[in-house]
Design an enzyme around this catalytic site. Structure first.
Site, PDB file in Angstrom:
ATOM      1  N   THR A   7       0.836  -1.199   0.000  1.00  0.00           N
ATOM      2  CA  THR A   7       0.000   0.000   0.000  1.00  0.00           C
ATOM      3  C   THR A   7       0.867   1.242   0.000  1.00  0.00           C
ATOM      4  O   THR A   7       1.983   1.227   0.505  1.00  0.00           O
ATOM      5  CB  THR A   7      -0.936   0.046   1.228  1.00  0.00           C
ATOM      6  OG1 THR A   7      -1.896   1.094   1.024  1.00  0.00           O
ATOM      7  CG2 THR A   7      -0.205   0.330   2.519  1.00  0.00           C
ATOM      8  N   ASN A   9      -1.087   3.992   0.852  1.00  0.00           N
ATOM      9  CA  ASN A   9      -2.093   4.801   1.563  1.00  0.00           C
ATOM     10  C   ASN A   9      -1.551   5.082   2.970  1.00  0.00           C
ATOM     11  O   ASN A   9      -1.390   4.170   3.780  1.00  0.00           O
ATOM     12  CB  ASN A   9      -3.408   3.992   1.595  1.00  0.00           C
ATOM     13  CG  ASN A   9      -4.503   4.645   2.430  1.00  0.00           C
ATOM     14  OD1 ASN A   9      -4.223   5.378   3.383  1.00  0.00           O
ATOM     15  ND2 ASN A   9      -5.735   4.352   2.092  1.00  0.00           N
ATOM     16  N   HIS A  11      -2.793   6.499   5.557  1.00  0.00           N
ATOM     17  CA  HIS A  11      -3.695   6.201   6.682  1.00  0.00           C
ATOM     18  C   HIS A  11      -3.590   4.714   7.064  1.00  0.00           C
ATOM     19  O   HIS A  11      -3.479   4.360   8.231  1.00  0.00           O
ATOM     20  CB  HIS A  11      -5.148   6.490   6.316  1.00  0.00           C
ATOM     21  CG  HIS A  11      -5.439   7.928   6.092  1.00  0.00           C
ATOM     22  ND1 HIS A  11      -5.644   8.815   7.122  1.00  0.00           N
ATOM     23  CD2 HIS A  11      -5.562   8.641   4.954  1.00  0.00           C
ATOM     24  CE1 HIS A  11      -5.882  10.011   6.621  1.00  0.00           C
ATOM     25  NE2 HIS A  11      -5.835   9.935   5.314  1.00  0.00           N
ATOM     26  N   LYS A  12      -3.648   3.863   6.017  1.00  0.00           N
ATOM     27  CA  LYS A  12      -3.565   2.421   6.272  1.00  0.00           C
ATOM     28  C   LYS A  12      -2.227   2.062   6.900  1.00  0.00           C
ATOM     29  O   LYS A  12      -2.148   1.253   7.815  1.00  0.00           O
ATOM     30  CB  LYS A  12      -3.658   1.660   4.952  1.00  0.00           C
ATOM     31  CG  LYS A  12      -5.040   1.427   4.455  1.00  0.00           C
ATOM     32  CD  LYS A  12      -4.929   0.408   3.324  1.00  0.00           C
ATOM     33  CE  LYS A  12      -6.235   0.225   2.629  1.00  0.00           C
ATOM     34  NZ  LYS A  12      -6.103  -0.736   1.531  1.00  0.00           N
ATOM     35  N   ASP A  81      -7.385  -5.761   1.280  1.00  0.00           N
ATOM     36  CA  ASP A  81      -8.452  -5.107   0.542  1.00  0.00           C
ATOM     37  C   ASP A  81      -9.645  -5.021   1.479  1.00  0.00           C
ATOM     38  O   ASP A  81      -9.941  -5.976   2.198  1.00  0.00           O
ATOM     39  CB  ASP A  81      -8.797  -5.876  -0.732  1.00  0.00           C
ATOM     40  CG  ASP A  81      -9.442  -4.949  -1.754  1.00  0.00           C
ATOM     41  OD1 ASP A  81      -8.974  -3.810  -1.916  1.00  0.00           O
ATOM     42  OD2 ASP A  81     -10.436  -5.358  -2.382  1.00  0.00           O
ATOM     43  N   THR A  82     -10.278  -3.866   1.481  1.00  0.00           N
ATOM     44  CA  THR A  82     -11.373  -3.620   2.416  1.00  0.00           C
ATOM     45  C   THR A  82     -12.604  -3.179   1.662  1.00  0.00           C
ATOM     46  O   THR A  82     -12.507  -2.465   0.663  1.00  0.00           O
ATOM     47  CB  THR A  82     -10.962  -2.507   3.410  1.00  0.00           C
ATOM     48  OG1 THR A  82      -9.883  -2.990   4.200  1.00  0.00           O
ATOM     49  CG2 THR A  82     -12.112  -2.126   4.337  1.00  0.00           C
ATOM     50  N   TYR A 163     -14.897   5.884   4.626  1.00  0.00           N
ATOM     51  CA  TYR A 163     -16.274   5.914   5.125  1.00  0.00           C
ATOM     52  C   TYR A 163     -16.352   6.104   6.644  1.00  0.00           C
ATOM     53  O   TYR A 163     -17.439   6.029   7.212  1.00  0.00           O
ATOM     54  CB  TYR A 163     -16.981   4.609   4.735  1.00  0.00           C
ATOM     55  CG  TYR A 163     -17.121   4.407   3.235  1.00  0.00           C
ATOM     56  CD1 TYR A 163     -18.163   5.002   2.526  1.00  0.00           C
ATOM     57  CD2 TYR A 163     -16.200   3.635   2.523  1.00  0.00           C
ATOM     58  CE1 TYR A 163     -18.293   4.825   1.148  1.00  0.00           C
ATOM     59  CE2 TYR A 163     -16.324   3.452   1.149  1.00  0.00           C
ATOM     60  CZ  TYR A 163     -17.361   4.048   0.476  1.00  0.00           C
ATOM     61  OH  TYR A 163     -17.492   3.877  -0.890  1.00  0.00           O
ATOM     62  N   ASP A 164     -15.223   6.346   7.302  1.00  0.00           N
ATOM     63  CA  ASP A 164     -15.223   6.477   8.769  1.00  0.00           C
ATOM     64  C   ASP A 164     -16.240   7.494   9.313  1.00  0.00           C
ATOM     65  O   ASP A 164     -16.858   7.226  10.350  1.00  0.00           O
ATOM     66  CB  ASP A 164     -13.815   6.834   9.280  1.00  0.00           C
ATOM     67  CG  ASP A 164     -12.882   5.628   9.309  1.00  0.00           C
ATOM     68  OD1 ASP A 164     -13.373   4.490   9.188  1.00  0.00           O
ATOM     69  OD2 ASP A 164     -11.660   5.827   9.453  1.00  0.00           O
TER      70      ASP A 164
HETATM   71  P1  IMP Z   1      -8.917  -0.567  -0.215  1.00  0.00           P
HETATM   72  O1  IMP Z   1      -9.194  -1.081  -1.588  1.00  0.00           O
HETATM   73  O2  IMP Z   1      -8.597  -1.602   0.773  1.00  0.00           O
HETATM   74  O3  IMP Z   1      -7.945   0.545  -0.241  1.00  0.00           O
HETATM   75  O4  IMP Z   1     -10.258   0.070   0.340  1.00  0.00           O
HETATM   76  C1  IMP Z   1     -11.306   0.468  -0.512  1.00  0.00           C
HETATM   77  C2  IMP Z   1     -12.021   1.653   0.045  1.00  0.00           C
HETATM   78  O5  IMP Z   1     -12.663   1.284   1.261  1.00  0.00           O
HETATM   79  C3  IMP Z   1     -11.147   2.849   0.387  1.00  0.00           C
HETATM   80  O6  IMP Z   1     -10.984   3.676  -0.716  1.00  0.00           O
HETATM   81  C4  IMP Z   1     -11.969   3.541   1.456  1.00  0.00           C
HETATM   82  O7  IMP Z   1     -12.957   4.327   0.870  1.00  0.00           O
HETATM   83  C5  IMP Z   1     -12.657   2.379   2.143  1.00  0.00           C
HETATM   84  N1  IMP Z   1     -11.943   1.994   3.370  1.00  0.00           N
HETATM   85  C6  IMP Z   1     -10.940   1.083   3.497  1.00  0.00           C
HETATM   86  N2  IMP Z   1     -10.585   0.976   4.783  1.00  0.00           N
HETATM   87  C7  IMP Z   1     -11.359   1.836   5.480  1.00  0.00           C
HETATM   88  C8  IMP Z   1     -11.444   2.189   6.852  1.00  0.00           C
HETATM   89  O8  IMP Z   1     -10.725   1.683   7.728  1.00  0.00           O
HETATM   90  N3  IMP Z   1     -12.368   3.110   7.159  1.00  0.00           N
HETATM   91  C9  IMP Z   1     -13.180   3.692   6.237  1.00  0.00           C
HETATM   92  N4  IMP Z   1     -13.139   3.411   4.951  1.00  0.00           N
HETATM   93  C10 IMP Z   1     -12.228   2.488   4.559  1.00  0.00           C
END
Ligand code: IMP
Length: 207
Positions: A7, A9, A11-12, A81-82, A163-164
């Site tokens: 990553t 990112n 924040h992550k 991935d979240t 989305y926090d």
């Molecule tokens: P990613 O593909 O894992 O980076 O996450 C996809 C999207 O999910 C990100 O662009 C954020 O909008 C959202 N996201 C991921 N992790 C969090 C979190 O911990 N809190 C709030 N939104 C999150």
């Protein structure tokens, strides 16, 4: 102990680093001179996490490793991935969480669209789900963390990201964005997945 995290990112990175603690040095693609976007085209969180981890592992250990710092060859590599899964929207935005409002839109646009799509919905329940894919010694492992909660009516709080500001975990009136980082990290989807990863490395590799 070094571990490569797919990553850039910030924040992550801060969250995962705080959860893993001081024994771990997180190495990022950017710090290795890997600046291209890592592909993320799967249909599920599992597919995407695996795709990102495999790409980076290959880039470090495979034939396309030119220019990459030697010192990370053989170092465990993971990606996460979240997705936010909203019950009344059939699990959307899910794997499309980053691009819910479209490719060139930001966190704010995604949050606004989600609140609009939930207007009038009686059921505001939602969950965050994180999948981590780890590659170590050429083997792949998946870890999942989830947190149940609900989408609140408007934006609240300025901490965190994504989305926090519109998600409150079950049992809390505060959104993730209203909590100090330590409080979110004590219960979040990502924390739960990272804790499983750390436990696995400790038990199986004494790392
Ligand atoms: P990613 O593909 O894992 O980076 O996450 C996809 C999207 O999910 C990100 O662009 C954020 O909008 C959202 N996201 C991921 N992790 C969090 C979190 O911990 N809190 C709030 N939104 C999150």
């Amino acid at each position: 102990m070094k571990i490569v995290f797919a990553t850039n990112n910030s924040h992550k990175l801060a969250e995962v680093s705080a959860i893993l603690g001081p024994g771990w040095e997180l190495v990022t693609p950017a710090s290795l001179g890997i600046t291209e976007d890592i592909p993320e085209t799967g249909d599920t969180l599992e597919d995407n996490a695996l795709q990102k981890a495999r790409y980076l592992y290959e880039r470090i250990n495979g034939e396309r490793s030119d220019g990459v710092t030697e010192s990370v060859v053989g170092v465990p590599t993971f990606a996460d991935d979240t997705g936010l899964e909203v019950a009344a929207l059939g699990g959307a935005p899910g794997v499309r969480s980053a691009r819910y409002a479209g490719d060139r839109h930001d966190f704010d646009d995604n949050n606004r669209l989600l609140l609009r799509n939930l207007e009038g919905a009686a059921d505001r329940s939602a969950r965050f789900r994180t999948v981590i894919a780890l590659i170590i010694d050429g083997r792949e492992h998946l870890f999942e963390g989830r947190v149940e909660g609900r989408i609140v009516d408007g934006y609240r709080g300025t901490e965190g990201f994504g989305y926090d500001p519109i998600f409150a975990p079950a049992g809390s009136t505060a959104t993730f964005a209203e909590m100090p980082p330590e409080e979110k990290n004590a219960m979040s989807h990502r924390a739960r997945a990272v804790e499983k990863l750390a436990r696995f490395l400790k038990i199986n590799y004494e790392l």
